[in-house]
Design a protein around this motif. Structure first.
Motif, mmCIF file in Angstrom:
data_model
loop_
_atom_site.group_PDB
_atom_site.id
_atom_site.type_symbol
_atom_site.label_atom_id
_atom_site.label_comp_id
_atom_site.label_asym_id
_atom_site.label_seq_id
_atom_site.Cartn_x
_atom_site.Cartn_y
_atom_site.Cartn_z
ATOM 1 N N THR A 222 84.378 150.776 -0.158
ATOM 2 C CA THR A 222 84.365 151.579 1.060
ATOM 3 C C THR A 222 82.963 152.116 1.274
ATOM 4 O O THR A 222 82.381 152.723 0.373
ATOM 5 C CB THR A 222 85.351 152.759 0.978
ATOM 6 O OG1 THR A 222 86.685 152.248 0.909
ATOM 7 C CG2 THR A 222 85.228 153.664 2.202
ATOM 8 N N VAL A 223 82.409 151.878 2.445
ATOM 9 C CA VAL A 223 81.098 152.398 2.821
ATOM 10 C C VAL A 223 81.312 153.513 3.829
ATOM 11 O O VAL A 223 81.933 153.306 4.875
ATOM 12 C CB VAL A 223 80.202 151.300 3.424
ATOM 13 C CG1 VAL A 223 78.848 151.882 3.830
ATOM 14 C CG2 VAL A 223 80.011 150.152 2.442
ATOM 15 N N CYS A 224 80.816 154.696 3.511
ATOM 16 C CA CYS A 224 80.947 155.851 4.397
ATOM 17 C C CYS A 224 79.583 156.156 5.003
ATOM 18 O O CYS A 224 78.605 156.354 4.269
ATOM 19 C CB CYS A 224 81.453 157.059 3.619
ATOM 20 S SG CYS A 224 83.100 156.848 2.901
ATOM 21 N N THR A 225 79.517 156.178 6.315
ATOM 22 C CA THR A 225 78.246 156.429 6.975
ATOM 23 C C THR A 225 78.475 157.241 8.235
ATOM 24 O O THR A 225 79.583 157.719 8.490
ATOM 25 C CB THR A 225 77.526 155.106 7.291
ATOM 26 O OG1 THR A 225 76.183 155.375 7.704
ATOM 27 C CG2 THR A 225 78.224 154.310 8.373
ATOM 28 N N CYS B 164 73.352 152.966 11.363
ATOM 29 C CA CYS B 164 73.468 151.556 11.725
ATOM 30 C C CYS B 164 72.374 150.728 11.059
ATOM 31 O O CYS B 164 72.623 149.617 10.579
ATOM 32 C CB CYS B 164 73.403 151.405 13.246
ATOM 33 S SG CYS B 164 73.926 149.778 13.834
ATOM 34 N N VAL B 165 71.152 151.254 11.007
ATOM 35 C CA VAL B 165 70.068 150.552 10.318
ATOM 36 C C VAL B 165 70.418 150.366 8.846
ATOM 37 O O VAL B 165 70.222 149.289 8.271
ATOM 38 C CB VAL B 165 68.741 151.325 10.469
ATOM 39 C CG1 VAL B 165 67.660 150.731 9.564
ATOM 40 C CG2 VAL B 165 68.270 151.307 11.922
ATOM 41 N N ALA B 166 70.966 151.418 8.217
ATOM 42 C CA ALA B 166 71.338 151.325 6.804
ATOM 43 C C ALA B 166 72.411 150.264 6.588
ATOM 44 O O ALA B 166 72.344 149.492 5.620
ATOM 45 C CB ALA B 166 71.817 152.685 6.310
ATOM 46 N N ARG C 3 67.560 141.056 15.745
ATOM 47 C CA ARG C 3 67.807 140.783 14.332
ATOM 48 C C ARG C 3 68.578 141.907 13.663
ATOM 49 O O ARG C 3 69.138 141.715 12.584
ATOM 50 C CB ARG C 3 66.496 140.534 13.592
ATOM 51 C CG ARG C 3 65.545 141.710 13.564
ATOM 52 C CD ARG C 3 64.248 141.337 12.880
ATOM 53 N NE ARG C 3 63.346 142.461 12.785
ATOM 54 C CZ ARG C 3 63.383 143.365 11.808
ATOM 55 N NH1 ARG C 3 64.288 143.273 10.864
ATOM 56 N NH2 ARG C 3 62.515 144.357 11.798
ATOM 57 N N LEU C 4 68.617 143.102 14.281
ATOM 58 C CA LEU C 4 69.501 144.159 13.819
ATOM 59 C C LEU C 4 70.722 144.191 14.732
ATOM 60 O O LEU C 4 70.611 143.995 15.945
ATOM 61 C CB LEU C 4 68.797 145.517 13.840
ATOM 62 C CG LEU C 4 67.631 145.705 12.856
ATOM 63 C CD1 LEU C 4 67.129 147.144 12.903
ATOM 64 C CD2 LEU C 4 68.028 145.331 11.438
ATOM 65 N N LEU C 5 71.894 144.445 14.142
ATOM 66 C CA LEU C 5 73.147 144.348 14.872
ATOM 67 C C LEU C 5 73.736 145.724 15.142
ATOM 68 O O LEU C 5 73.605 146.640 14.328
ATOM 69 C CB LEU C 5 74.159 143.520 14.073
ATOM 70 C CG LEU C 5 73.710 142.139 13.592
ATOM 71 C CD1 LEU C 5 74.868 141.434 12.888
ATOM 72 C CD2 LEU C 5 73.189 141.303 14.740
ATOM 73 N N SER C 6 74.399 145.864 16.271
ATOM 74 C CA SER C 6 75.141 147.072 16.585
ATOM 75 C C SER C 6 76.341 147.175 15.645
ATOM 76 O O SER C 6 76.694 146.236 14.929
ATOM 77 C CB SER C 6 75.616 147.030 18.032
ATOM 78 O OG SER C 6 76.553 145.958 18.192
ATOM 79 N N ILE D 20 76.417 156.817 2.639
ATOM 80 C CA ILE D 20 75.058 156.793 3.193
ATOM 81 C C ILE D 20 75.068 157.576 4.500
ATOM 82 O O ILE D 20 75.623 157.118 5.497
ATOM 83 C CB ILE D 20 74.566 155.357 3.465
ATOM 84 C CG1 ILE D 20 74.650 154.490 2.217
ATOM 85 C CG2 ILE D 20 73.139 155.365 3.997
ATOM 86 C CD1 ILE D 20 74.244 153.053 2.453
ATOM 87 N N ARG D 21 74.521 158.786 4.477
ATOM 88 C CA ARG D 21 74.413 159.580 5.718
ATOM 89 C C ARG D 21 75.799 159.914 6.281
ATOM 90 O O ARG D 21 76.010 159.886 7.492
ATOM 91 C CB ARG D 21 73.576 158.811 6.744
ATOM 92 C CG ARG D 21 73.069 159.653 7.900
ATOM 93 C CD ARG D 21 72.141 158.880 8.791
ATOM 94 N NE ARG D 21 71.815 159.593 10.000
ATOM 95 C CZ ARG D 21 70.914 160.583 10.094
ATOM 96 N NH1 ARG D 21 70.258 160.955 9.030
ATOM 97 N NH2 ARG D 21 70.681 161.178 11.256
#
Length: 283
Positions: free
Chosen positions: A4-7, A14-16, A75-78, A116-117
């Motif tokens: 699980t990633v919590c942001t 989003c960058v992370a 190259r970065l995704l929403s 992360i954040r």
């Protein structure tokens, strides 16, 4: 493995995720996103300005426009395109130690949680869910920059680099053993918003370095924090923001604005976060 990633649903979050998710290939991933507002975000002009840049513009304008496109242009995704590409389960939550957040977390039953954040504090209810524990990517060098707005305080105090610390979450706040610190050199010509968005990928690189050993249950060198060095920071006040300006530092800058949003709308590499280097891992 289940991770699980919590942001936070904002631009640095989003960058992370763009840096982290490719490194989680082969694992089943759940993403929980907080949308917690800081006290004073609307009343304090500086906090309101950062909120407009980090959350309002991306979430109300940029990301919805990108999500309507069949193919991502940059190259970065929403958040939406990340979900489509990696197939993760994603939801927004209001809390994590009870209610919707704890139900989502318990239902997924992750082996590991990565924060992360996230803006929400993990207590015993949530900490007990993942069998391997909870890792946090904190945008400040611990224990000297615990708490809130660590990049701001680091820049205000004239440090040469911003540390992004990977540590285990325990019952305290930013007190758990440190697995490593990635460092971003401070560039006085760049704004706070630029440094915040670039600091997290440094910590993500450290996280991905130690992740295979963590998931395999192998020992990972960790340093206990020295309480004598700990300093907990809160949100800046008017005098702190004034001192930041007096040092010639800026919160947001139009050029940095374009540099941070550009990789979402085009494939130009020059506009994106700098390469990861200067990684320091405890031995």
């Amino acid at each position: 493995m289940r991770i699980t990633v919590c942001t936070k649903r904002d631009l640095p979050g989003c960058v992370a995720l763009n840096r982290l998710l490719p490194g989680l290939a082969g694992h089943r991933v759940q993403v929980l996103m907080s949308e917690v507002a800081r006290v004073g975000e609307h009343a304090v002009p500086e906090l309101a300005r950062l909120k407009r840049f980090e959350r309002d513009l991306p979430n109300r304008v940029l990301f919805p426009a990108l999500d309507r496109l069949e193919r991502p242009p940059g190259r970065l995704l929403s958040f939406g395109h990340l979900a489509r590409r990696y197939g993760w389960e994603c939801r927004s939550v209001r809390e994590v130690n009870g209610g919707d957040g704890l139900r989502a977390l318990s239902g997924f039953a992750p082996d590991l949680v990565v924060s992360i954040r996230f803006s929400l504090i993990f207590h015993e209810e949530a900490l007990a869910v993942p069998r391997l524990g909870v890792l946090n990517v904190h945008p400040g060098e611990l224990p000297r920059y615990a708490g809130l707005f660590s990049p701001f305080w680091t820049m205000l105090e004239g440090r040469e680099s911003i540390g992004c610390t990977v540590h285990w979450i325990d019952r305290g706040v930013d007190t758990g053993p440190v697995l490593g610190i990635g460092r971003l050199p401070v560039d006085p010509a760049r704004s706070l918003a630029w440094h915040v968005a670039h600091a997290y990928p440094r910590g993500v690189r450290v996280l991905l370095d130690v992740l295979p050993r963590v998931l395999a249950g192998r020992p990972v060198p960790a340093l206990r924090q020295d309480p004598a060095l700990r300093r907990y920071r809160s949100l800046p006040g008017p005098a702190d923001f004034a001192a930041f300006r007096e040092r010639g530092l800026r919160l947001v800058d139009p050029g940095d604005h374009r540099a941070l949003l550009g990789p979402f709308t085009s494939g130009a590499r020059a506009a994106g976060p700098a390469p990861v280097d200067a990684v320091v891992t405890p031995r």
